[in-house]
Design a protein around this motif. Structure first.
Motif, PDB file in Angstrom:
ATOM      1  N   SER A 133     -17.207  16.747 -19.453  1.00 21.93           N
ATOM      2  CA  SER A 133     -17.987  17.000 -20.664  1.00 21.93           C
ATOM      3  C   SER A 133     -19.482  16.963 -20.406  1.00 21.93           C
ATOM      4  CB  SER A 133     -17.642  15.965 -21.741  1.00 21.93           C
ATOM      5  OG  SER A 133     -16.325  16.131 -22.178  1.00 21.93           O
ATOM      6  N   GLY A 134     -19.888  16.376 -19.296  1.00 14.61           N
ATOM      7  CA  GLY A 134     -21.309  16.315 -18.987  1.00 14.61           C
ATOM      8  C   GLY A 134     -21.602  15.272 -17.930  1.00 14.61           C
ATOM      9  N   VAL A 166     -19.972  11.015 -14.296  1.00 15.49           N
ATOM     10  CA  VAL A 166     -19.641  12.016 -15.303  1.00 15.49           C
ATOM     11  C   VAL A 166     -18.836  11.399 -16.445  1.00 15.49           C
ATOM     12  CG1 VAL A 166     -19.630  13.900 -13.616  1.00 15.49           C
ATOM     13  CG2 VAL A 166     -17.483  12.701 -14.146  1.00 15.49           C
ATOM     14  N   LEU A 167     -18.896  12.091 -17.578  1.00 12.82           N
ATOM     15  CA  LEU A 167     -17.963  11.842 -18.676  1.00 12.82           C
ATOM     16  C   LEU A 167     -16.895  12.912 -18.575  1.00 12.82           C
ATOM     17  CD1 LEU A 167     -17.136  10.481 -21.385  1.00 12.82           C
ATOM     18  CD2 LEU A 167     -18.518  12.232 -22.521  1.00 12.82           C
ATOM     19  N   SER A 168     -15.667  12.495 -18.317  1.00 18.39           N
ATOM     20  CA  SER A 168     -14.577  13.457 -18.182  1.00 18.39           C
ATOM     21  C   SER A 168     -13.521  13.191 -19.244  1.00 18.39           C
ATOM     22  CB  SER A 168     -13.953  13.379 -16.786  1.00 18.39           C
ATOM     23  OG  SER A 168     -13.341  12.121 -16.590  1.00 18.39           O
ATOM     24  N   ASN A 223     -13.310   9.162 -20.349  1.00 20.90           N
ATOM     25  CA  ASN A 223     -13.635   8.082 -19.424  1.00 20.90           C
ATOM     26  C   ASN A 223     -14.916   8.402 -18.676  1.00 20.90           C
ATOM     27  OD1 ASN A 223     -12.729   9.084 -16.434  1.00 20.90           O
ATOM     28  ND2 ASN A 223     -11.424   9.958 -18.022  1.00 20.90           N
ATOM     29  N   ILE A 224     -15.588   7.357 -18.222  1.00 19.50           N
ATOM     30  CA  ILE A 224     -16.812   7.489 -17.426  1.00 19.50           C
ATOM     31  C   ILE A 224     -16.501   7.010 -16.017  1.00 19.50           C
ATOM     32  CG2 ILE A 224     -19.202   6.733 -17.145  1.00 19.50           C
ATOM     33  CD1 ILE A 224     -19.209   6.220 -20.199  1.00 19.50           C
ATOM     34  N   LYS A 225     -16.749   7.871 -15.034  1.00 20.93           N
ATOM     35  CA  LYS A 225     -16.413   7.553 -13.651  1.00 20.93           C
ATOM     36  C   LYS A 225     -17.384   8.249 -12.699  1.00 20.93           C
ATOM     37  CE  LYS A 225     -12.530   5.115 -14.025  1.00 20.93           C
ATOM     38  NZ  LYS A 225     -12.866   4.504 -15.303  1.00 20.93           N
ATOM     39  N   CYS A 250     -11.272  13.281  -7.374  1.00 20.62           N
ATOM     40  CA  CYS A 250     -10.993  11.853  -7.497  1.00 20.62           C
ATOM     41  C   CYS A 250     -12.052  11.223  -8.397  1.00 20.62           C
ATOM     42  CB  CYS A 250     -11.000  11.188  -6.124  1.00 20.62           C
ATOM     43  SG  CYS A 250     -10.642   9.420  -6.174  1.00 20.62           S
ATOM     44  N   LEU A 251     -11.612  10.484  -9.384  1.00 22.50           N
ATOM     45  CA  LEU A 251     -12.505   9.741 -10.269  1.00 22.50           C
ATOM     46  C   LEU A 251     -12.380   8.272  -9.921  1.00 22.50           C
ATOM     47  CD1 LEU A 251     -11.653  11.558 -13.622  1.00 22.50           C
ATOM     48  CD2 LEU A 251     -13.625  11.956 -12.148  1.00 22.50           C
ATOM     49  N   ILE A 252     -13.486   7.675  -9.498  1.00 28.05           N
ATOM     50  CA  ILE A 252     -13.418   6.301  -9.009  1.00 28.05           C
ATOM     51  C   ILE A 252     -14.269   5.367  -9.860  1.00 28.05           C
ATOM     52  CG2 ILE A 252     -12.967   7.073  -6.645  1.00 28.05           C
ATOM     53  CD1 ILE A 252     -15.853   6.343  -5.963  1.00 28.05           C
TER      54      ILE A 252
END
Length: 212
Positions: A200-201, A152-154, A161-163, A175-177
């Motif tokens: 965001s998507g 995802v793009l958060s 960030n992309i995680k 959790c974004l890893i």
């Protein structure tokens, strides 16, 4: 994007600057010479951010959606997103466009591109493609059906960030890893911090930066 181009786009929100003289536009945006205005209008046209009809004297901003024909789509690039620590400011200003085969977009229409910065997702696997520094990451803004293990793009505190996302319903946290050849700490977000965090998507494709 150059500050003069930003001023021109803002002015185009209110006026049809195509029906104004270059000298008048220069005065409004405080530019010393009309030819500077002309140069930056041509740059915006080349980036496909405006449509300039010289015969009918109109200049209009292009929409942010995908413009496509049967074979290719023009995808707006909305800045960059970090693949390391979340420290790149998130906004929705169009910085340019890329032309992409419609097949690569999986027939999606409401998509945009983000340029990846950093190496923390260089072991990700999106249809066999990793996310490396300089790659364009295609985001489907309409797909909000986010599940664990999606990419995802958060946005956290207005930084992008992309995680990979892990949704831990048992403990009420997200959790974004990273998936990388390097060590990057995960980002933990409590449900109570929802106002500081949103998705965001979903990542649907990666357009790889060409290797010489």
């Amino acid at each position: 994007m150059h500050t003069i181009q930003q001023k021109l786009l803002r002015l185009a929100d209110t006026y049809n600057i195509g029906n104004m003289s270059l000298r008048d536009v220069a005065k409004i945006i405080d530019v010393p010479h009309p030819q500077i205005v002309k140069h930056h209008l041509e740059q915006l046209e080349r980036k496909e951010l405006i449509e300039w009809d010289r015969e009918n004297k109109t200049i209009v901003k292009r929409t942010t959606g995908v413009v496509s024909n049967s074979d290719f789509s023009i995808v707006p690039v909305l800045g960059s997103a970090n693949c390391g620590q979340a420290d790149i400011y998130a906004d929705e200003r169009i910085e340019g466009h890329i032309k992409v085969s419609s097949l690569l977009l999986k027939n999606k229409k409401s998509v945009f591109a983000i340029k990846a910065v950093g190496a923390s997702m260089n072991k990700a696997n999106i249809d066999g493609r990793s996310i490396e520094d300089g790659d364009y990451v295609i985001i489907d803004a309409t797909d909000q059906n986010i599940c664990s293990n999606d990419y995802v793009l958060s946005v956290i505190d207005e930084t992008a960030n992309i995680k990979k996302i892990i949704i831990d319903k048992q403990y009420g946290q997200v959790c974004l890893i990273s998936e990388s050849t390097h060590e990057y700490p995960p980002i933990y977000i409590d449900e109570s911090e929802a106002t500081k965090y949103f998705v965001s998507g979903k990542v649907i494709q990666v357009i790889k930066h060409p290797v010489n």
